[in-house]
Design an enzyme around this catalytic site. Structure first.
Site, PDB file in Angstrom:
ATOM      1  N   CYS A  63      -9.388  -6.638  -0.739  1.00 30.29           N
ATOM      2  CA  CYS A  63      -8.359  -7.061   0.219  1.00 30.29           C
ATOM      3  C   CYS A  63      -7.198  -6.087   0.379  1.00 30.29           C
ATOM      4  O   CYS A  63      -6.977  -5.583   1.475  1.00 30.29           O
ATOM      5  CB  CYS A  63      -7.835  -8.440  -0.174  1.00 30.29           C
ATOM      6  SG  CYS A  63      -9.101  -9.709   0.027  1.00 30.29           S
ATOM      7  N   LYS A 102     -29.967 -13.652  -0.343  1.00 35.49           N
ATOM      8  CA  LYS A 102     -28.841 -14.403  -0.919  1.00 35.49           C
ATOM      9  C   LYS A 102     -29.076 -15.913  -0.810  1.00 35.49           C
ATOM     10  O   LYS A 102     -28.881 -16.662  -1.771  1.00 35.49           O
ATOM     11  CB  LYS A 102     -27.559 -14.014  -0.157  1.00 35.49           C
ATOM     12  CG  LYS A 102     -26.288 -14.487  -0.793  1.00 35.49           C
ATOM     13  CD  LYS A 102     -25.069 -14.045   0.006  1.00 35.49           C
ATOM     14  CE  LYS A 102     -24.438 -12.784  -0.516  1.00 35.49           C
ATOM     15  NZ  LYS A 102     -23.143 -12.464   0.093  1.00 35.49           N
ATOM     16  N   PHE A 120       3.133  -9.882 -10.179  1.00 34.87           N
ATOM     17  CA  PHE A 120       2.791  -8.633  -9.487  1.00 34.87           C
ATOM     18  C   PHE A 120       3.736  -7.490  -9.845  1.00 34.87           C
ATOM     19  O   PHE A 120       3.996  -6.608  -9.039  1.00 34.87           O
ATOM     20  CB  PHE A 120       2.715  -8.840  -7.959  1.00 34.87           C
ATOM     21  CG  PHE A 120       1.408  -9.457  -7.559  1.00 34.87           C
ATOM     22  CD1 PHE A 120       1.162 -10.795  -7.814  1.00 34.87           C
ATOM     23  CD2 PHE A 120       0.417  -8.703  -6.977  1.00 34.87           C
ATOM     24  CE1 PHE A 120      -0.053 -11.374  -7.497  1.00 34.87           C
ATOM     25  CE2 PHE A 120      -0.809  -9.268  -6.655  1.00 34.87           C
ATOM     26  CZ  PHE A 120      -1.034 -10.606  -6.912  1.00 34.87           C
ATOM     27  N   LEU A 121       4.250  -7.539 -11.065  1.00 36.49           N
ATOM     28  CA  LEU A 121       5.092  -6.442 -11.537  1.00 36.49           C
ATOM     29  C   LEU A 121       4.484  -5.802 -12.791  1.00 36.49           C
ATOM     30  O   LEU A 121       5.199  -5.234 -13.598  1.00 36.49           O
ATOM     31  CB  LEU A 121       6.505  -6.944 -11.838  1.00 36.49           C
ATOM     32  CG  LEU A 121       7.457  -7.123 -10.645  1.00 36.49           C
ATOM     33  CD1 LEU A 121       8.838  -7.539 -11.116  1.00 36.49           C
ATOM     34  CD2 LEU A 121       7.562  -5.857  -9.800  1.00 36.49           C
TER      35      LEU A 121
HETATM   36  P1  NAD Z   1     -18.386 -10.833   1.544  1.00 36.24           P
HETATM   37  O1  NAD Z   1     -18.795  -9.498   2.015  1.00 36.24           O
HETATM   38  O2  NAD Z   1     -18.452 -11.190   0.094  1.00 36.24           O
HETATM   39  O3  NAD Z   1     -19.225 -11.954   2.339  1.00 36.24           O
HETATM   40  C1  NAD Z   1     -19.451 -11.952   3.710  1.00 36.24           C
HETATM   41  C2  NAD Z   1     -20.825 -12.608   3.961  1.00 36.24           C
HETATM   42  O4  NAD Z   1     -21.000 -12.830   5.365  1.00 36.24           O
HETATM   43  C3  NAD Z   1     -21.999 -11.754   3.514  1.00 36.24           C
HETATM   44  O5  NAD Z   1     -22.807 -12.516   2.621  1.00 36.24           O
HETATM   45  C4  NAD Z   1     -22.761 -11.449   4.814  1.00 36.24           C
HETATM   46  O6  NAD Z   1     -24.154 -11.371   4.635  1.00 36.24           O
HETATM   47  C5  NAD Z   1     -22.367 -12.635   5.666  1.00 36.24           C
HETATM   48  N1  NAD Z   1     -22.510 -12.453   7.113  1.00 36.24           N
HETATM   49  C6  NAD Z   1     -22.054 -11.432   7.877  1.00 36.24           C
HETATM   50  N2  NAD Z   1     -22.339 -11.652   9.187  1.00 36.24           N
HETATM   51  C7  NAD Z   1     -22.989 -12.846   9.239  1.00 36.24           C
HETATM   52  C8  NAD Z   1     -23.520 -13.633  10.305  1.00 36.24           C
HETATM   53  N3  NAD Z   1     -23.455 -13.245  11.587  1.00 36.24           N
HETATM   54  N4  NAD Z   1     -24.133 -14.788   9.987  1.00 36.24           N
HETATM   55  C9  NAD Z   1     -24.213 -15.210   8.717  1.00 36.24           C
HETATM   56  N5  NAD Z   1     -23.705 -14.517   7.676  1.00 36.24           N
HETATM   57  C10 NAD Z   1     -23.099 -13.350   7.929  1.00 36.24           C
HETATM   58  O7  NAD Z   1     -16.886 -11.020   2.081  1.00 36.24           O
HETATM   59  P2  NAD Z   1     -15.687 -11.864   1.391  1.00 36.24           P
HETATM   60  O8  NAD Z   1     -15.121 -11.114   0.256  1.00 36.24           O
HETATM   61  O9  NAD Z   1     -16.140 -13.271   1.215  1.00 36.24           O
HETATM   62  O10 NAD Z   1     -14.616 -11.786   2.571  1.00 36.24           O
HETATM   63  C11 NAD Z   1     -14.772 -12.500   3.776  1.00 36.24           C
HETATM   64  C12 NAD Z   1     -13.472 -12.425   4.545  1.00 36.24           C
HETATM   65  O11 NAD Z   1     -12.448 -13.129   3.841  1.00 36.24           O
HETATM   66  C13 NAD Z   1     -12.931 -11.016   4.768  1.00 36.24           C
HETATM   67  O12 NAD Z   1     -12.305 -10.947   6.008  1.00 36.24           O
HETATM   68  C14 NAD Z   1     -11.921 -10.862   3.653  1.00 36.24           C
HETATM   69  O13 NAD Z   1     -10.905  -9.935   3.982  1.00 36.24           O
HETATM   70  C15 NAD Z   1     -11.342 -12.262   3.566  1.00 36.24           C
HETATM   71  N6  NAD Z   1     -10.788 -12.624   2.262  1.00 36.24           N
HETATM   72  C16 NAD Z   1     -11.411 -12.233   1.128  1.00 36.24           C
HETATM   73  C17 NAD Z   1     -10.884 -12.609  -0.102  1.00 36.24           C
HETATM   74  C18 NAD Z   1     -11.548 -12.163  -1.379  1.00 36.24           C
HETATM   75  O14 NAD Z   1     -10.899 -12.274  -2.428  1.00 36.24           O
HETATM   76  N7  NAD Z   1     -12.772 -11.684  -1.365  1.00 36.24           N
HETATM   77  C19 NAD Z   1      -9.731 -13.385  -0.164  1.00 36.24           C
HETATM   78  C20 NAD Z   1      -9.137 -13.793   1.014  1.00 36.24           C
HETATM   79  C21 NAD Z   1      -9.681 -13.406   2.229  1.00 36.24           C
END
Ligand code: NAD
Length: 440
Positions: A267, A36, A256-257
């Site tokens: 999420c 990545k 959201f309706l």
């Molecule tokens: P994702 O899976 O797209 O990305 C997470 C990234 O973290 C991955 O690229 C992974 O390789 C990396 N990673 C994991 N452990 C690591 C480490 N020790 N060092 C470096 N990199 C590491 O996840 P996301 O969708 O971005 O979600 C992240 C968090 O945010 C979650 O808790 C999610 O619930 C929350 N969140 C997501 C959204 C959304 O719309 N996707 C919105 C709000 C909150």
């Protein structure tokens, strides 16, 4: 405070890092996925999010945005470190905190002075304190005594509108027990602060719960309107009008309706389950959230049943599926309704011609075990070729104005399932389709 490290370069980390760079800060986005980071360093954006690629390019050009796998260097060189790693669901529904705790441990191993550790991942109440404890333990083992603060800064961005949401948030929630950390965070978000974005300052636990409560409420709102669709169908009411009538009441609000095939995504499904698990662990019951989870599963299943019953039998039939991602403007397939619907129809012997503007790559991995029954098409019209039925699952804009006579000519059959209610039933009937939508 103009230098920040972001650990985790996924949907949240990449968008947050890029937008903070656009606010004028120097950002290092860290990920342990070398592929990545290599891709990003070669100008390839590993996920689809409107407007993000241009913003990345611009901020890389001005050298405000860097991508690296070197956590040690990033921790040493930055006082503020965001954690934005995944918190996927475990078997029992609870949030898997291994990535968050691993990131915290790495930070503790490399700390060389005061740090503000800002958690953006969605985590159960109490995780901030767990992170604090884990870091404290490692510092003790290292026999060093650096001070640090934990901030909970939940992220509310929506995939598909993530850049806009980050730049124009409706609120910024900061949970911390340290005024020093809050002052630093206000400096981090200075651009928003001076633009009069509302800031809500709470303790750690409250900030963590605000995120889950918000997602559970929104999921319940969708589940509520979806559950009404079956009743509408049985009594001859129109769910679109019901939603409209409800939404005109400002106490309810129109967002959201929109009735559909059920919520999915990275999420709502996992956060509702994690919240009910946290409640159980604390000997409470969240009946409404539990009901929303069940209603949502039922809705997804009901969609497949509607299709089977309308076509009498789908065995050997070719179904054209338009839209696979859990919503438009994203390539994210996590928990998408399309997965349940396609798998249920596959079990009844259907074959598929599918198209999604961004989700095909991800879909190929998800449907690997039934790949012999799926043909991936280059556009919506190819997907409709020789199909017995069309099923719109995700309402990408390009599916809103399909050339209906072209589709009709390409198809073998004439069933048209519109699971997002984006077409006028009369118009579809006039075009010779057996048109079936949701809740009307
Ligand atoms: P994702 O899976 O797209 O990305 C997470 C990234 O973290 C991955 O690229 C992974 O390789 C990396 N990673 C994991 N452990 C690591 C480490 N020790 N060092 C470096 N990199 C590491 O996840 P996301 O969708 O971005 O979600 C992240 C968090 O945010 C979650 O808790 C999610 O619930 C929350 N969140 C997501 C959204 C959304 O719309 N996707 C919105 C709000 C909150």
């Amino acid at each position: 405070m103009n230098k920040i490290a972001v650990i985790g370069t996924g949907y949240v980390g990449l968008v947050s890092g890029t937008c903070l760079a656009d606010f004028g800060m120097e950002i290092t986005c860290i990920d342990n996925d070398t592929e990545k980071i290599n891709a990003l360093n070669n100008g390839i954006v590993p996920l689809y999010e409107p407007g993000l690629d241009i913003m990345i390019e611009k901020n890389c050009y001005y050298k405000r945005l860097n991508f690296s796998t070197d956590t040690k260097k990033a921790v040493e060189e930055n006082e503020v470190i965001f954690i934005a790693v995944g918190t996927p669901p475990k078997e029992d529904g609870s949030a898997d905190l291994q990535y968050v705790l691993k990131a915290a441990e790495e930070i503790a191993s490399y700390m060389n002075g005061y740090k503000v550790i800002v958690n953006k991942s969605t985590v159960p109440v109490g995780t901030g304190l767990k992170i604090k404890e884990a870091i404290g333990d490692i510092l003790k083992r290292r026999k060093v005594n650096f001070s640090f603060d934990i901030v909970s800064n939940p992220e509310f961005l929506r995939e598909g509108a993530a850049v806009r949401d980050f730049i124009h948030p409706e609120r910024v929630v900061l949970g911390a027990d340290s005024q020093k950390a809050i002052d630093i965070m206000k400096e981090v978000y200075r651009v928003l602060y001076i633009n009069e974005t509302p800031f809500l300052i709470t303790n750690l636990q409250t900030a963590e719960l605000i995120k889950y409560a918000s997602n559970a409420f929104l999921a319940s709102k969708i589940a509520f309107i979806n559950e009404l669709t079956e009743l509408c169908e049985k009594v001859g009411a129109d769910i679109q009008q019901v939603s409209k009538g409800m939404g005109m009441d400002t106490r309810i609000g129109s967002k959201f309706l929109h009735a559909g095939p059920g919520y999915g995504g990275s999420c709502f499904p996992k956060d509702t389950k994690a919240l009910t698990k946290t409640a159980k662990d604390n000997r409470c019951t969240l009946n409404i959230v539990e009901a929303a989870i069940i209603a949502n599963e039922n809705q997804k299943r009901r969609m497949a049943e509607k299709i089977i019953s309308a076509m009498e039998n789908v065995e050997g039939k070719t179904l054209s599926v338009l839209g696979l991602s859990f919503k438009p403007e994203t390539d994210d397939m996590r928990e998408a309704p399309s997965i349940t619907i396609i798998n249920s129809l596959f079990e009844k012997g259907a074959r598929f011609r599918v198209y999604d503007p961004q989700g095909l790559k991800e879909a190929k991995c998800i449907f690997e075990n039934i790949k012999a029954s799926i043909t991936y098409c280059i556009n919506e019209y190819e997907a409709c070729r020789d199909a017995d039925a069309v099923i719109i699952i995700t309402e990408w804009n390009q599916f809103r104005n399909l050339n209906l006579s072209k589709i009709k000519n390409l198809m073998k059959g004439n069933h048209f399932f519109d699971l997002r209610n984006i077409y006028d039933p009369e118009k579809l009937k006039q075009n010779g389709f057996i048109y079936i939508s949701v809740g009307r």
